[in-house]
Design a protein around this motif. Sequence first.
Motif, PDB file in Angstrom:
ATOM      1  N   HIS A 110      -1.858  -7.374 -10.244  1.00  0.00           N
ATOM      2  CA  HIS A 110      -2.091  -7.864  -8.892  1.00  0.00           C
ATOM      3  C   HIS A 110      -3.443  -7.344  -8.421  1.00  0.00           C
ATOM      4  CE1 HIS A 110      -1.869  -8.040  -4.512  1.00  0.00           C
ATOM      5  NE2 HIS A 110      -1.120  -9.092  -4.708  1.00  0.00           N
TER       6      HIS A 110
ATOM      7  N   GLY B 219      -5.634   0.488   6.369  1.00  0.00           N
ATOM      8  CA  GLY B 219      -5.373  -0.592   5.433  1.00  0.00           C
ATOM      9  C   GLY B 219      -3.896  -0.884   5.321  1.00  0.00           C
TER      10      GLY B 219
ATOM     11  N   ALA C 220       0.152  -1.685  -1.185  1.00  0.00           N
ATOM     12  CA  ALA C 220       0.204  -0.707  -2.273  1.00  0.00           C
ATOM     13  C   ALA C 220      -1.201  -0.294  -2.692  1.00  0.00           C
ATOM     14  CB  ALA C 220       0.951  -1.294  -3.457  1.00  0.00           C
ATOM     15  N   HIS C 221      -2.134  -1.269  -2.702  1.00  0.00           N
ATOM     16  CA  HIS C 221      -3.519  -0.910  -3.026  1.00  0.00           C
ATOM     17  C   HIS C 221      -4.016   0.141  -2.055  1.00  0.00           C
ATOM     18  CE1 HIS C 221      -3.975  -4.032  -5.889  1.00  0.00           C
ATOM     19  NE2 HIS C 221      -3.746  -4.988  -5.024  1.00  0.00           N
TER      20      HIS C 221
ATOM     21  N   ILE D 133      -9.951  -9.754   8.109  1.00  0.00           N
ATOM     22  CA  ILE D 133      -9.612  -9.530   6.703  1.00  0.00           C
ATOM     23  C   ILE D 133      -9.738 -10.833   5.943  1.00  0.00           C
ATOM     24  CG2 ILE D 133      -7.747  -8.966   5.130  1.00  0.00           C
ATOM     25  CD1 ILE D 133      -6.916  -6.803   6.908  1.00  0.00           C
TER      26      ILE D 133
ATOM     27  N   LEU E 219      -3.197  -4.891   6.158  1.00  0.00           N
ATOM     28  CA  LEU E 219      -3.115  -5.837   5.049  1.00  0.00           C
ATOM     29  C   LEU E 219      -1.797  -6.608   5.061  1.00  0.00           C
ATOM     30  CD1 LEU E 219      -4.792  -3.659   2.343  1.00  0.00           C
ATOM     31  CD2 LEU E 219      -5.676  -5.718   3.349  1.00  0.00           C
ATOM     32  N   PRO E 220      -1.778  -7.823   4.486  1.00  0.00           N
ATOM     33  CA  PRO E 220      -0.641  -8.720   4.713  1.00  0.00           C
ATOM     34  C   PRO E 220       0.680  -8.390   4.013  1.00  0.00           C
ATOM     35  CG  PRO E 220      -2.314  -9.781   3.373  1.00  0.00           C
ATOM     36  CD  PRO E 220      -2.911  -8.518   3.853  1.00  0.00           C
ATOM     37  N   ASP E 221       0.709  -8.098   2.706  1.00  0.00           N
ATOM     38  CA  ASP E 221       2.025  -7.979   2.050  1.00  0.00           C
ATOM     39  C   ASP E 221       2.169  -6.677   1.265  1.00  0.00           C
ATOM     40  OD1 ASP E 221       0.382  -8.469   0.022  1.00  0.00           O
ATOM     41  OD2 ASP E 221       1.511 -10.078  -0.889  1.00  0.00           O
TER      42      ASP E 221
ATOM     43  N   CYS F 276       5.794  -1.843  -7.017  1.00  0.00           N
ATOM     44  CA  CYS F 276       5.360  -3.238  -7.091  1.00  0.00           C
ATOM     45  C   CYS F 276       6.289  -4.058  -7.961  1.00  0.00           C
ATOM     46  CB  CYS F 276       3.947  -3.317  -7.656  1.00  0.00           C
ATOM     47  SG  CYS F 276       2.721  -2.913  -6.448  1.00  0.00           S
TER      48      CYS F 276
ATOM     49  N   SER G 192     -13.119   2.104  -5.066  1.00  0.00           N
ATOM     50  CA  SER G 192     -12.608   2.607  -3.794  1.00  0.00           C
ATOM     51  C   SER G 192     -13.481   2.136  -2.646  1.00  0.00           C
ATOM     52  CB  SER G 192     -12.634   4.128  -3.799  1.00  0.00           C
ATOM     53  OG  SER G 192     -11.362   4.639  -3.746  1.00  0.00           O
TER      54      SER G 192
ATOM     55  N   THR H  55     -11.151  -3.457   3.686  1.00  0.00           N
ATOM     56  CA  THR H  55     -10.114  -3.104   4.660  1.00  0.00           C
ATOM     57  C   THR H  55     -10.642  -3.029   6.076  1.00  0.00           C
ATOM     58  OG1 THR H  55      -9.180  -1.758   2.902  1.00  0.00           O
ATOM     59  CG2 THR H  55      -8.260  -1.476   5.072  1.00  0.00           C
TER      60      THR H  55
ATOM     61  N   THR I 108       3.352   3.659  -7.901  1.00  0.00           N
ATOM     62  CA  THR I 108       2.841   2.374  -7.402  1.00  0.00           C
ATOM     63  C   THR I 108       3.345   1.224  -8.250  1.00  0.00           C
ATOM     64  OG1 THR I 108       0.831   3.568  -6.904  1.00  0.00           O
ATOM     65  CG2 THR I 108       0.776   1.210  -6.640  1.00  0.00           C
ATOM     66  N   HIS I 109       3.257   1.401  -9.575  1.00  0.00           N
ATOM     67  CA  HIS I 109       3.722   0.367 -10.491  1.00  0.00           C
ATOM     68  C   HIS I 109       5.209   0.112 -10.288  1.00  0.00           C
ATOM     69  CE1 HIS I 109       4.693  -1.727 -14.152  1.00  0.00           C
ATOM     70  NE2 HIS I 109       5.521  -0.764 -14.475  1.00  0.00           N
TER      71      HIS I 109
ATOM     72  N   VAL J 205      -3.227  -3.450  -9.398  1.00  0.00           N
ATOM     73  CA  VAL J 205      -1.983  -2.765  -9.750  1.00  0.00           C
ATOM     74  C   VAL J 205      -1.326  -3.552 -10.867  1.00  0.00           C
ATOM     75  CG1 VAL J 205       0.327  -2.188  -8.976  1.00  0.00           C
ATOM     76  CG2 VAL J 205      -1.575  -1.828  -7.457  1.00  0.00           C
ATOM     77  N   VAL J 206      -0.922  -2.864 -11.915  1.00  0.00           N
ATOM     78  CA  VAL J 206      -0.207  -3.543 -12.997  1.00  0.00           C
ATOM     79  C   VAL J 206       1.219  -3.774 -12.531  1.00  0.00           C
ATOM     80  CG1 VAL J 206       0.589  -3.392 -15.360  1.00  0.00           C
ATOM     81  CG2 VAL J 206      -1.616  -2.470 -14.746  1.00  0.00           C
TER      82      VAL J 206
ATOM     83  N   LYS K 223      -4.403   4.082  -3.607  1.00  0.00           N
ATOM     84  CA  LYS K 223      -5.705   4.411  -4.158  1.00  0.00           C
ATOM     85  C   LYS K 223      -6.530   5.289  -3.256  1.00  0.00           C
ATOM     86  CE  LYS K 223      -3.888   1.809  -6.794  1.00  0.00           C
ATOM     87  NZ  LYS K 223      -4.381   0.452  -6.820  1.00  0.00           N
ATOM     88  N   SER K 224      -6.747   4.811  -2.034  1.00  0.00           N
ATOM     89  CA  SER K 224      -7.617   5.593  -1.162  1.00  0.00           C
ATOM     90  C   SER K 224      -6.997   6.946  -0.896  1.00  0.00           C
ATOM     91  CB  SER K 224      -7.834   4.853   0.145  1.00  0.00           C
ATOM     92  OG  SER K 224      -8.077   3.510  -0.123  1.00  0.00           O
TER      93      SER K 224
ATOM     94  N   SER L 122       0.910   9.174  -9.081  1.00  0.00           N
ATOM     95  CA  SER L 122       0.590   8.108  -8.132  1.00  0.00           C
ATOM     96  C   SER L 122       0.607   6.707  -8.764  1.00  0.00           C
ATOM     97  CB  SER L 122      -0.741   8.428  -7.472  1.00  0.00           C
ATOM     98  OG  SER L 122      -1.377   7.283  -7.051  1.00  0.00           O
ATOM     99  N   PRO L 123      -0.048   6.486  -9.926  1.00  0.00           N
ATOM    100  CA  PRO L 123      -0.001   5.134 -10.485  1.00  0.00           C
ATOM    101  C   PRO L 123       1.389   4.731 -10.946  1.00  0.00           C
ATOM    102  CG  PRO L 123      -1.095   6.607 -11.984  1.00  0.00           C
ATOM    103  CD  PRO L 123      -0.908   7.357 -10.736  1.00  0.00           C
TER     104      PRO L 123
ATOM    105  N   TYR M 263       2.158  -5.878  -1.857  1.00  0.00           N
ATOM    106  CA  TYR M 263       1.272  -5.579  -2.978  1.00  0.00           C
ATOM    107  C   TYR M 263      -0.092  -5.116  -2.488  1.00  0.00           C
ATOM    108  CZ  TYR M 263       4.992  -8.389  -4.819  1.00  0.00           C
ATOM    109  OH  TYR M 263       6.222  -8.861  -5.111  1.00  0.00           O
ATOM    110  N   ASN M 264      -0.596  -5.804  -1.430  1.00  0.00           N
ATOM    111  CA  ASN M 264      -1.894  -5.389  -0.901  1.00  0.00           C
ATOM    112  C   ASN M 264      -1.810  -4.021  -0.242  1.00  0.00           C
ATOM    113  OD1 ASN M 264      -3.686  -7.545  -1.514  1.00  0.00           O
ATOM    114  ND2 ASN M 264      -2.420  -8.789  -0.173  1.00  0.00           N
TER     115      ASN M 264
ATOM    116  N   THR N  98      -4.186   0.873 -13.058  1.00  0.00           N
ATOM    117  CA  THR N  98      -3.499   1.058 -11.787  1.00  0.00           C
ATOM    118  C   THR N  98      -4.236   2.047 -10.901  1.00  0.00           C
ATOM    119  OG1 THR N  98      -1.438   0.651 -12.919  1.00  0.00           O
ATOM    120  CG2 THR N  98      -1.277   1.573 -10.745  1.00  0.00           C
ATOM    121  N   LEU N  99      -4.834   3.058 -11.494  1.00  0.00           N
ATOM    122  CA  LEU N  99      -5.561   4.037 -10.679  1.00  0.00           C
ATOM    123  C   LEU N  99      -6.887   3.493 -10.176  1.00  0.00           C
ATOM    124  CD1 LEU N  99      -5.139   7.624 -12.060  1.00  0.00           C
ATOM    125  CD2 LEU N  99      -4.790   6.837  -9.766  1.00  0.00           C
TER     126      LEU N  99
ATOM    127  N   PRO O 258      -8.754   1.299  -7.899  1.00  0.00           N
ATOM    128  CA  PRO O 258      -8.321   0.605  -6.695  1.00  0.00           C
ATOM    129  C   PRO O 258      -8.579  -0.892  -6.772  1.00  0.00           C
ATOM    130  CG  PRO O 258      -9.497   2.544  -6.110  1.00  0.00           C
ATOM    131  CD  PRO O 258      -9.653   2.395  -7.581  1.00  0.00           C
TER     132      PRO O 258
END
Lengths: 129, 159
Positions: free
Chosen positions: B131, A28, A39-40, B84, A32-34, A91, B72, B79, A87-88, B117-118, A44-45, A83-84, A36-37, B111-112, B114
């Motif tokens: 987002h 992923g 970061a997901h 996509i 993924l393109p940018d 972003c 998730s 993904t 990420t925050h 994201v804040v 997360k995974s 982790s969160p 923010y994506n 945020t956690l 999946p």
Amino acid sequence: MNGSNLIELGIAVIILLGTILGFLSSIGFIRLPDVYNRAHAFAKSSTLGVLFVLLGAFLFFLFAEGYFSIKLFLGIFFVFLTSPVSTHAICRAAYYSKVGLAKESVQDDLKEAIEGYTQKHSNAVARDF
Amino acid sequence: MALQVLINLFIGFLWMFLQDDWSVLSFFSGYLFGLFVLFILARFISAKYYLFTLQAVVNLFLIFICELFLSSILVIGKTIKPKIDIKPGIFSLETSLQGDAEVTLLALLITLTPGSVVVDISRDNKVFYIHAMDIPELSDAVLKSKSKFEDAIKKVTRP
């Protein structure tokens, strides 16, 4: 096939699941393109992947060595805690450094809010929002 | 809550000393006895019995684990598709929570989860800018889980 073999098989499956999740999150990350994506994908995974790997290690020590490792629990706890937040932070920093959203994006409420704010306060910059 | 835990620990130690038996088992039985005493006395110290708060914390954790798994799977499904097909974007979400602790907890949980994201929070702590990876689908999911999270958080932080 006796009991302990079965338990070890189960633990192996859990750890394998964790590695597969880590692998999928890195796929992923590439596709993924940018920012923010991505970061997901990476946040997360990989959280779930690390959770599974640590859980597998914990179960292994519990059943094979008969030893309750609280350290691994603390590892899970701190990964969930940090982790969160990271990420925050990434972003938010990316957004205020004017890293654009991907061109597929359909909505940007934050931009409107910031524009409204800077119009109201004439000498404000976006970062003050 | 902190006061109740302190009283409970005190009762546990007292029980251990009165038994004249310095062991974990004796302390633990004293602690259990203390739980019982506090349950009876809870209405006199005008606070919620702290095991109920503890139960709310466990409840929040279970809700969160459940959400983590469900979304998730959703994100991984998006993904690994050959093409996509996502519509990312930032949407705003109003919250009824107040105070730094509650807002931080909700931001952490969102945020956690999946797919979301804040990115930022407005100055007055009322609006979250989130987002999401796929706007129509995931923003609905976040809206649904938001009310669940808010109820669970209120049970923990408010008396």
